[in-house]
Design a protein around this motif. Structure first.
Motif, PDB file in Angstrom:
ATOM      1  N   ALA A 351       0.821  -1.210   0.000  1.00 11.15           N
ATOM      2  CA  ALA A 351       0.000   0.000   0.000  1.00 11.15           C
ATOM      3  C   ALA A 351       0.855   1.261   0.000  1.00 11.15           C
ATOM      4  O   ALA A 351       0.582   2.209  -0.730  1.00 11.15           O
ATOM      5  CB  ALA A 351      -0.942  -0.004   1.198  1.00 11.15           C
ATOM      6  N   ALA A 352       1.904   1.282   0.818  1.00 16.17           N
ATOM      7  CA  ALA A 352       2.710   2.490   0.968  1.00 16.17           C
ATOM      8  C   ALA A 352       3.907   2.542   0.039  1.00 16.17           C
ATOM      9  O   ALA A 352       4.384   3.618  -0.294  1.00 16.17           O
ATOM     10  CB  ALA A 352       3.182   2.621   2.422  1.00 16.17           C
ATOM     11  N   ALA A 359      -3.137   5.284  -8.800  1.00 20.90           N
ATOM     12  CA  ALA A 359      -2.913   5.011 -10.221  1.00 20.90           C
ATOM     13  C   ALA A 359      -3.753   3.811 -10.657  1.00 20.90           C
ATOM     14  O   ALA A 359      -4.264   3.044  -9.846  1.00 20.90           O
ATOM     15  CB  ALA A 359      -1.434   4.749 -10.482  1.00 20.90           C
ATOM     16  N   SER A 360      -3.883   3.641 -11.958  1.00 23.09           N
ATOM     17  CA  SER A 360      -4.708   2.564 -12.488  1.00 23.09           C
ATOM     18  C   SER A 360      -4.029   1.214 -12.306  1.00 23.09           C
ATOM     19  O   SER A 360      -2.818   1.126 -12.059  1.00 23.09           O
ATOM     20  CB  SER A 360      -4.996   2.797 -13.968  1.00 23.09           C
ATOM     21  N   ILE A 361      -4.813   0.171 -12.478  1.00 28.01           N
ATOM     22  CA  ILE A 361      -4.278  -1.187 -12.415  1.00 28.01           C
ATOM     23  C   ILE A 361      -3.220  -1.386 -13.492  1.00 28.01           C
ATOM     24  O   ILE A 361      -2.140  -1.916 -13.234  1.00 28.01           O
ATOM     25  CB  ILE A 361      -5.424  -2.197 -12.581  1.00 28.01           C
ATOM     26  N   ALA A 362      -3.517  -0.935 -14.698  1.00 26.72           N
ATOM     27  CA  ALA A 362      -2.576  -1.092 -15.812  1.00 26.72           C
ATOM     28  C   ALA A 362      -1.285  -0.321 -15.568  1.00 26.72           C
ATOM     29  O   ALA A 362      -0.181  -0.827 -15.860  1.00 26.72           O
ATOM     30  CB  ALA A 362      -3.227  -0.633 -17.109  1.00 26.72           C
ATOM     31  N   GLU A 363      -1.395   0.896 -15.043  1.00 27.08           N
ATOM     32  CA  GLU A 363      -0.189   1.699 -14.771  1.00 27.08           C
ATOM     33  C   GLU A 363       0.683   1.018 -13.726  1.00 27.08           C
ATOM     34  O   GLU A 363       1.924   0.988 -13.863  1.00 27.08           O
ATOM     35  CB  GLU A 363      -0.600   3.091 -14.301  1.00 27.08           C
ATOM     36  N   ILE A 408      -6.004   0.929  -8.727  1.00 23.69           N
ATOM     37  CA  ILE A 408      -5.667  -0.387  -8.183  1.00 23.69           C
ATOM     38  C   ILE A 408      -6.243  -0.559  -6.786  1.00 23.69           C
ATOM     39  O   ILE A 408      -6.415  -1.684  -6.305  1.00 23.69           O
ATOM     40  CB  ILE A 408      -4.144  -0.603  -8.194  1.00 23.69           C
ATOM     41  N   SER A 409      -6.600   0.542  -6.124  1.00 24.26           N
ATOM     42  CA  SER A 409      -7.235   0.459  -4.814  1.00 24.26           C
ATOM     43  C   SER A 409      -8.595  -0.227  -4.883  1.00 24.26           C
ATOM     44  O   SER A 409      -9.140  -0.645  -3.854  1.00 24.26           O
ATOM     45  CB  SER A 409      -7.401   1.863  -4.212  1.00 24.26           C
ATOM     46  N   ASN A 415      -5.488  -9.546  -5.079  1.00 28.61           N
ATOM     47  CA  ASN A 415      -5.326  -9.167  -6.485  1.00 28.61           C
ATOM     48  C   ASN A 415      -4.298  -8.056  -6.644  1.00 28.61           C
ATOM     49  O   ASN A 415      -3.574  -8.016  -7.646  1.00 28.61           O
ATOM     50  CB  ASN A 415      -6.669  -8.764  -7.074  1.00 28.61           C
ATOM     51  N   GLN A 416      -4.217  -7.148  -5.687  1.00 23.69           N
ATOM     52  CA  GLN A 416      -3.153  -6.142  -5.725  1.00 23.69           C
ATOM     53  C   GLN A 416      -1.781  -6.814  -5.709  1.00 23.69           C
ATOM     54  O   GLN A 416      -0.875  -6.424  -6.453  1.00 23.69           O
ATOM     55  CB  GLN A 416      -3.287  -5.196  -4.530  1.00 23.69           C
TER      56      GLN A 416
END
Length: 511
Positions: A351-352, A359-363, A408-409, A415-416
């Motif tokens: 997370a940190a 940012a996005s999942i793809a990024e 992505i959050s 999944n992260q």
């Protein structure tokens, strides 16, 4: 010291009836029913995103259900915040301890509830008397003058528990309480919890470690996708059945298999490093990680693992010694330069540090690789190629998402972590430094990540694994190096040792 009047008179000390909690279209808790009986240890188990955390927040008064009610002492109850829950005898020990640095254990015990004498001075003798009484009741012995900064992690946890008892709690909610403990310390904690139960306290035990759940609990409630799948007596189920109930299918455990050691990839010589206060935490460490093997660092939290990883990755400056990667000295290079030379790093704090949640999942899937020639031309990013590559990568690692353009959050923790490990293994680096790779991941995700690490190793990759999960280390590691008080105290090969032996070494005992 406050006490709760006759807590065992009620059959259901703490529970829920029809509790539902929605966040927009997401139903985190869906008509949840469960009952923790007075004087029992009740385990709550479930995968990531099952709804455990939301339910615990409701039981602690930190959140309110949209429907249904909390049950306290057999009666419906409205909890208007944690203080209100505490007034009803309900307290929680969080994964991140709440003790105040710079204060002694005794000062932390009585903080905000200090006994006073004339002129408003703190009555230390009375405070110490209360501490000794709690010690006797819990069957432990502590040095109350010790600063919390100097206390081992298991001692801090005991103080957290005793602090709740001092404030009058007879219901204790423990969230993953064994995550950072050695095996002998886990046994001591379980023995403490059973003593408290036998004295009439009620304990909610949230954990993904099914062996411990089976060993400590009287009753178990399984939650999946926000709903209670089943509540049962522990004596009437098995670990395998629990795993199947949690994920909805039979899960096959990762099979241990040896790697094929190749050339040396990472070499640390006399590596030393200090913590942020300038205290020496890593002392003249020497070790090598070869291609085709997983080398695990085992140790109780706080014994120098953070400094070792910081010095290897370049996140902190080593005080002495050297680090070489594939024969090249990288001791003075920052992390980006080490990455460019073939080092990948899976952070323990996704997370940190490991991800950018906004940012996005793809990024997040391609960051760090976006300067590849396939993705950039004359300083301009090729967004189409980047998007296509990200989609291919996310599919390969079975990342469940509604859209790769979402932050992505929006993903579960498991999944992260799949995104993070997909990114780090992309391009087949020479070595992966993997720190707590399955922290906060459910049992299905754990099995997937273990398989990823083994397959990478079998392709000739080198893995330096730092984990506080001894079962994980024994399953994956070809070699285990034990770290105690900043020193490498011994090395074991696959099959040489069991959890008990490693645990003793982690506490400084000879092998």
């Amino acid at each position: 010291m406050n006490t709760v009047s006759n807590p065992t008179a009620a059959r259901v000390r703490l529970g829920a009836h029809g509790v539902t909690r929605r966040f927009g279209t997401l139903i985190a808790n869906d008509t949840v029913d469960f009952s923790a009986l007075a004087g029992t240890i009740h385990a709550i188990v479930g995968g990531n995103g099952a709804g455990k955390s939301t339910l615990m927040r409701i039981l602690q008064g930190m959140d309110r259900p949209d429907a249904g009610t909390v049950i306290v002492n057999d009666q419906p109850a409205t909890l208007n915040g944690p203080a209100d829950a505490f007034d009803k005898g309900i307290g929680m020990v969080h994964q991140e301890f709440m003790l105040v640095p710079g204060l002694t254990l005794l000062e932390n015990l009585v903080l905000a509830r200090e006994p006073v004498k004339g002129l408003g001075l703190i009555d230390r003798d009375k405070a110490l008397g209360a501490a000794r009484a709690l010690e006797k009741e819990a069957g432990v012995t502590l040095d109350w003058d010790m600063l919390v900064d100097d206390a081992p992690v298991h001692v801090r946890q005991i103080v957290e528990i005793l602090r709740l008892l001092y404030r009058g709690a007879d219901v204790l909610i423990l969230d993953e309480p064994t995550a950072v403990l050695a095996p002998s310390q886990i046994r001591e904690l379980i023995a403490l919890l059973k003593r408290l139960r036998d004295d009439g306290r009620t304990i909610l035990f949230i954990s993904h470690k099914l062996d411990e759940v089976m060993g400590v609990s009287d009753d178990i409630t399984v939650i999946r996708a926000g709903r209670v799948i089943r509540s049962m007596k522990t004596s009437e189920t098995t670990k395998a059945e629990l795993a199947e109930l949690m994920i909805g299918e039979i899960l096959h455990e990762t099979s241990a298999r040896p790697g094929q050691q190749g050339k040396s990839v990472l070499v640390a010589e006399n590596l030393s490093a200090d913590d942020s206060r300038g205290v020496a935490k890593l002392k003249s460490a020497n070790f090598t990680v070869h291609a085709g093997e997983i080398v695990a660092i085992a140790g109780v939290s706080g014994n120098g693992q953070d400094e070792l990883i910081g010095a290897v990755t370049g996140l902190i400056a080593a005080r002495g010694g050297s680090v070489s990667l594939s024969g090249n000295d990288i001791s003075k290079l920052p992390l980006p330069a080490r990455r460019a030379r073939g080092l990948a790093y899976l952070s323990p704090d996704r997370a940190a540090e490991g991800l950018c949640l906004e940012a996005s999942i793809a990024e997040n899937a391609i960051v760090g690789h976006h300067r590849r020639s396939a993705f950039v031309s004359a300083g301009i990013l090729k967004l189409g190629q980047i998007a296509a590559h990200a989609e291919k990568l996310l599919d390969a690692y079975s990342v469940k998402r509604a859209s790769s353009d979402l932050p992505i959050s929006s993903l579960s923790g498991g999944n992260q972590q799949r995104v993070a490990i997909a990114r780090e293994l992309d391009g087949n680096p020479d070595i992966l430094v993997a720190c707590q790779p399955t922290r906060g991941v459910d049992i299905r995700g754990i099995a997937f990540i273990h398989q990823c690490l083994l397959e990478y190793r079998d392709r000739g990759g080198a893995v330096l694994l730092v984990s506080e999960e001894l079962n994980e280390i024994i399953t994956l590691a070809d070699r285990i190096i034990v770290l105690y008080n900043g020193e490498l105290r011994g090395e074991l090969h696959r099959g040489d040792g069991d959890i008990e032996l490693i645990g003793r070494m982690m506490l400084g005992e000879a092998a």
